[in-house]
Motif scaffolding. Structure first.
Motif, mmCIF file in Angstrom:
data_model
loop_
_atom_site.group_PDB
_atom_site.id
_atom_site.type_symbol
_atom_site.label_atom_id
_atom_site.label_comp_id
_atom_site.label_asym_id
_atom_site.label_seq_id
_atom_site.Cartn_x
_atom_site.Cartn_y
_atom_site.Cartn_z
ATOM 1 N N UNK A 4 0.815 -1.235 0.000
ATOM 2 C CA UNK A 4 0.000 0.000 0.000
ATOM 3 C C UNK A 4 0.840 1.272 0.000
ATOM 4 N N UNK A 5 1.931 1.272 0.774
ATOM 5 C CA UNK A 5 2.796 2.444 0.794
ATOM 6 C C UNK A 5 3.497 2.662 -0.527
ATOM 7 N N UNK A 6 3.915 1.576 -1.171
ATOM 8 C CA UNK A 6 4.608 1.687 -2.449
ATOM 9 C C UNK A 6 3.694 2.300 -3.501
ATOM 10 N N UNK A 7 2.457 1.832 -3.563
ATOM 11 C CA UNK A 7 1.524 2.386 -4.541
ATOM 12 C C UNK A 7 1.151 3.823 -4.197
ATOM 13 N N UNK A 8 1.102 4.134 -2.914
ATOM 14 C CA UNK A 8 0.786 5.512 -2.518
ATOM 15 C C UNK A 8 1.864 6.476 -3.001
#
Length: 291
Positions: free
Chosen positions: A208-212
């Motif tokens: 989730x953090x990577x895509x954010x």
């Protein structure tokens, strides 16, 4: 004589339910009103892009009109717009991939290893975003001219990476700090190497953090105008610079400007829809607490 028994506390419960219903209705009304206010500029832009050239900036505005795709057809027939759009799509996409390949491992190292003067290193990384773009565009121009990177896609990719790298490192370090190290220790007990633990355990948990950060980096690079204005002239012109060309010294082509702006919004919207499920998963990421 018949008497009616009133259940104790029923009136209080009825009053409480009425208040809760009223609060819910008011809350939804406020949210709907606020959503309408926020989305109105987007509606105005879309409607302007669908108006004939003579109606785009008419006063008072024409709320009822016959939509036309004339402005979009003009854009599709413009080789300059298509070239600028392709430039931005290629340069921004490549820069997002590179900034993730560099920033995510760097954030992991800062999170898991004891780095000498770690706080100073983090502040130094963040300092690249502290100065306004107008203060660093001239050094970029001089360096690019010396290295023959002026008006090249490679130069613009490197510029996008440099302005987004600090953001990726800081945000991803916070995500990695929230992932318990015991997960990696369990993987190493099962025979995984440090890199395998990072690739198979940590990265999926931090998805989730990577895509954010990928979305934020894409948007920041996609809407960048100043660096494209100074560091390009013809070959690597981004789409933002082409959109800016509709604003002339004596007149503004409102219909074409709106259509080009809507064309810029579409790739970002597609990207957001494609990774929406990962962003939703990121809302519950804070539940995991590092031990």
């Amino acid at each position: 004589m018949a008497t009616t028994d009133i259940e104790p506390g029923s009136s209080q419960r009825l009053a409480k339910n009425t208040r809760e219903t009223f609060v819910t209705v008011v809350r939804h009304a406020v949210l709907l009103t606020w959503s309408g206010i926020v989305l109105f500029p987007l509606y105005w832009l879309a409607s302007m892009s669908l108006k004939p050239p003579g109606q785009a900036n008419s006063l008072p505005p024409d709320w009822i009109f016959l939509p036309t795709v004339y402005n979009y057809i003009q854009l599709a027939q413009s080789s300059e717009f298509l070239a600028a759009f392709a430039n931005s799509l290629i340069m921004v996409s490549v820069s997002v991939v590179l900034v993730l390949l560099i920033g995510v491992p760097a954030a992991y190292v800062l999170s898991r290893y004891d780095i000498p003067m770690e706080r100073d290193v983090l502040v130094w990384i963040l300092s690249s975003r502290m100065l306004p773009p107008i203060a660093v565009v001239l050094p970029f121009f001089i360096v690019f001219r010396e290295l023959n990177l002026f008006d090249t896609r490679i130069g613009m990719v490197l510029m996008y990476v440099s302005i987004n790298l600090s953001l990726v490192v800081w945000v991803m370090k916070a995500f990695f700090d929230g992932i318990p190290e015991t997960l990696e220790e369990a993987a190493r007990v099962d025979g995984a190497t440090r890199f395998q633990g990072f690739r198979k355990v940590v990265l999926p948990a931090a998805k989730p953090g990577i895509f954010s950060v990928a979305i934020i980096s894409f948007i920041f690079a996609w809407i960048e105008l100043l660096f494209g204005l100074v560091l390009t002239s013809f070959e690597a012109v981004p789409v933002t610079l082409f959109v800016y060309s509709f604003i002339g010294s004596r007149s503004i082509e409102w219909g074409m400007l709106a259509a080009a702006s809507m064309s810029m919004i579409i790739p970002v919207a597609i990207f957001l829809v494609a990774v929406n499920k990962y962003l939703a998963a990121g809302l519950s990421f804070g539940v995991v607490i590092k031990e």
